[in-house]
Design a protein around this motif. Structure first.
Motif, short mmCIF file in Angstrom:
data_model
loop_
_atom_site.label_atom_id
_atom_site.label_comp_id
_atom_site.label_asym_id
_atom_site.label_seq_id
_atom_site.Cartn_x
_atom_site.Cartn_y
_atom_site.Cartn_z
N GLY A 157 0.80 -1.22 0.00
CA GLY A 157 0.00 0.00 0.00
C GLY A 157 0.83 1.26 0.00
N ALA A 158 2.10 1.12 0.38
CA ALA A 158 3.02 2.26 0.44
C ALA A 158 4.43 1.72 0.60
CB ALA A 158 2.67 3.18 1.61
N VAL A 159 5.41 2.60 0.41
CA VAL A 159 6.81 2.20 0.48
C VAL A 159 7.59 3.22 1.30
CG1 VAL A 159 8.90 1.76 -0.88
CG2 VAL A 159 6.68 1.15 -1.81
N VAL A 160 8.42 2.71 2.21
CA VAL A 160 9.38 3.56 2.90
C VAL A 160 10.71 3.34 2.19
CG1 VAL A 160 10.57 4.05 5.06
CG2 VAL A 160 8.16 3.40 5.08
N VAL A 161 11.24 4.39 1.61
CA VAL A 161 12.45 4.32 0.80
C VAL A 161 13.68 4.59 1.66
CG1 VAL A 161 13.63 5.35 -1.19
CG2 VAL A 161 11.15 5.10 -1.21
N HIS A 162 14.69 3.77 1.50
CA HIS A 162 15.95 4.00 2.21
C HIS A 162 16.53 5.35 1.77
CE1 HIS A 162 20.18 3.58 3.32
NE2 HIS A 162 19.74 2.73 4.24
N GLY A 163 17.13 6.06 2.69
CA GLY A 163 17.66 7.38 2.41
C GLY A 163 18.63 7.45 1.25
N SER A 164 19.39 6.36 1.03
CA SER A 164 20.36 6.39 -0.07
C SER A 164 19.67 6.30 -1.43
CB SER A 164 21.36 5.23 0.08
OG SER A 164 20.70 3.99 -0.07
N ALA A 199 5.26 6.95 -1.46
CA ALA A 199 6.60 6.67 -0.94
C ALA A 199 7.05 7.79 -0.03
CB ALA A 199 7.58 6.50 -2.10
N SER A 200 7.79 7.39 1.00
CA SER A 200 8.29 8.33 1.99
C SER A 200 9.70 7.93 2.41
CB SER A 200 7.37 8.31 3.22
OG SER A 200 7.88 9.13 4.23
N THR A 201 10.44 8.88 2.90
CA THR A 201 11.76 8.64 3.45
C THR A 201 12.09 9.76 4.43
OG1 THR A 201 14.05 8.03 2.90
CG2 THR A 201 13.09 9.85 1.67
N GLN A 202 13.30 9.72 4.99
CA GLN A 202 13.67 10.76 5.95
C GLN A 202 14.29 11.99 5.28
OE1 GLN A 202 15.63 8.14 5.47
NE2 GLN A 202 17.67 8.95 5.33
N ALA A 203 14.72 11.87 4.04
CA ALA A 203 15.40 12.99 3.37
C ALA A 203 14.40 14.00 2.81
CB ALA A 203 16.29 12.45 2.25
N ARG A 204 14.53 15.23 3.26
CA ARG A 204 13.65 16.32 2.82
C ARG A 204 13.60 16.43 1.30
NH1 ARG A 204 12.83 21.92 5.07
NH2 ARG A 204 12.13 23.13 3.30
N SER A 254 8.28 13.33 3.40
CA SER A 254 9.50 12.98 4.13
C SER A 254 9.32 13.39 5.58
CB SER A 254 10.72 13.67 3.52
OG SER A 254 10.63 15.06 3.67
N TYR A 255 9.94 12.62 6.44
CA TYR A 255 9.95 12.97 7.86
C TYR A 255 11.30 12.53 8.41
CZ TYR A 255 8.94 13.39 12.79
OH TYR A 255 8.99 13.76 14.11
N GLY A 256 12.07 13.48 8.86
CA GLY A 256 13.38 13.15 9.39
C GLY A 256 14.03 14.32 10.08
N ALA A 257 15.20 14.05 10.57
CA ALA A 257 15.96 15.09 11.27
C ALA A 257 16.27 16.24 10.32
CB ALA A 257 17.25 14.49 11.83
N ASP A 258 16.28 17.42 10.86
CA ASP A 258 16.59 18.64 10.10
C ASP A 258 18.07 18.63 9.74
OD1 ASP A 258 17.41 21.27 9.45
OD2 ASP A 258 15.82 22.16 10.65
N GLY A 259 18.38 18.44 8.45
CA GLY A 259 19.76 18.34 7.97
C GLY A 259 20.64 19.53 8.36
N PRO A 260 20.22 20.77 8.06
CA PRO A 260 21.06 21.91 8.43
C PRO A 260 21.34 21.99 9.93
CG PRO A 260 19.46 22.58 6.81
CD PRO A 260 19.10 21.17 7.22
N ASP A 261 20.36 21.61 10.76
CA ASP A 261 20.57 21.60 12.21
C ASP A 261 21.66 20.59 12.58
OD1 ASP A 261 19.79 22.50 14.91
OD2 ASP A 261 19.04 20.44 15.14
N ILE A 262 21.62 19.41 11.97
CA ILE A 262 22.64 18.39 12.24
C ILE A 262 24.02 18.88 11.81
CG2 ILE A 262 23.46 16.11 11.51
CD1 ILE A 262 20.56 15.21 11.50
N PHE A 263 24.10 19.52 10.64
CA PHE A 263 25.40 20.03 10.17
C PHE A 263 25.96 21.09 11.11
CE2 PHE A 263 23.96 18.47 5.89
CZ PHE A 263 24.90 17.46 5.81
N ARG A 264 25.09 21.96 11.63
CA ARG A 264 25.56 22.97 12.59
C ARG A 264 26.13 22.31 13.84
NH1 ARG A 264 21.25 25.78 10.39
NH2 ARG A 264 19.73 24.92 11.83
#
Length: 125
Positions: A21-28, A45-50, A60-70
């Motif tokens: 019914g749906a797919v969770v896609v690996h971030g890569s 389809a959904s993944t964590q990457a914005r 997409s639903y995941g950690a905020d990339g720019p926040d992690i980089f900071r």
């Protein structure tokens, strides 16, 4: 991409045939090509990457990339200033983002409830 897009296309075909019914896609794999294949096979389809939702994935639903980089930059600075990484605490993300692509939802025939959309950090029309 390992296996190439033909292999991924075949995998989506099998998932659809088997009743997914749906797919969770690996971030890569969160690329425009994979978003297009999911849409082609009628699979949300959904993944964590914005970026996945921004290139046509449903959401997409995941950690905020720019926040992690900071935060990473702060760790690097401390290490370069002589702090021992062994003594530094491990931190987990504290800021997450929900991105919803309404164009993709419409193409898939999905009605996204308003109560879900108001929680989104970004809604792509």
């Amino acid at each position: 991409m390992v296996g190439g897009s033909n292999e991924i296309d075949a995998a989506f075909a099998v998932m659809k045939k088997e009743g997914a019914g749906a797919v969770v896609v690996h971030g890569s794999l969160s690329t425009k090509n994979v978003a297009e294949l999911a849409l082609k096979h009628g699979l949300p389809a959904s993944t964590q990457a914005r970026s996945f939702a921004e290139v046509g994935g449903l959401m997409s639903y995941g950690a905020d990339g720019p926040d992690i980089f900071r935060k990473t930059a702060l760790y690097v600075t401390k290490i370069l200033q002589g702090d021992n990484p062994e003594n530094m605490p491990v931190e987990q993300p504290t800021k997450f983002e929900l991105i919803v692509n309404l164009s993709t939802a419409k193409a898939l025939g999905i009605i996204v409830p308003e109560s879900f959309l108001v929680r989104a950090d970004k809604v792509i029309e």
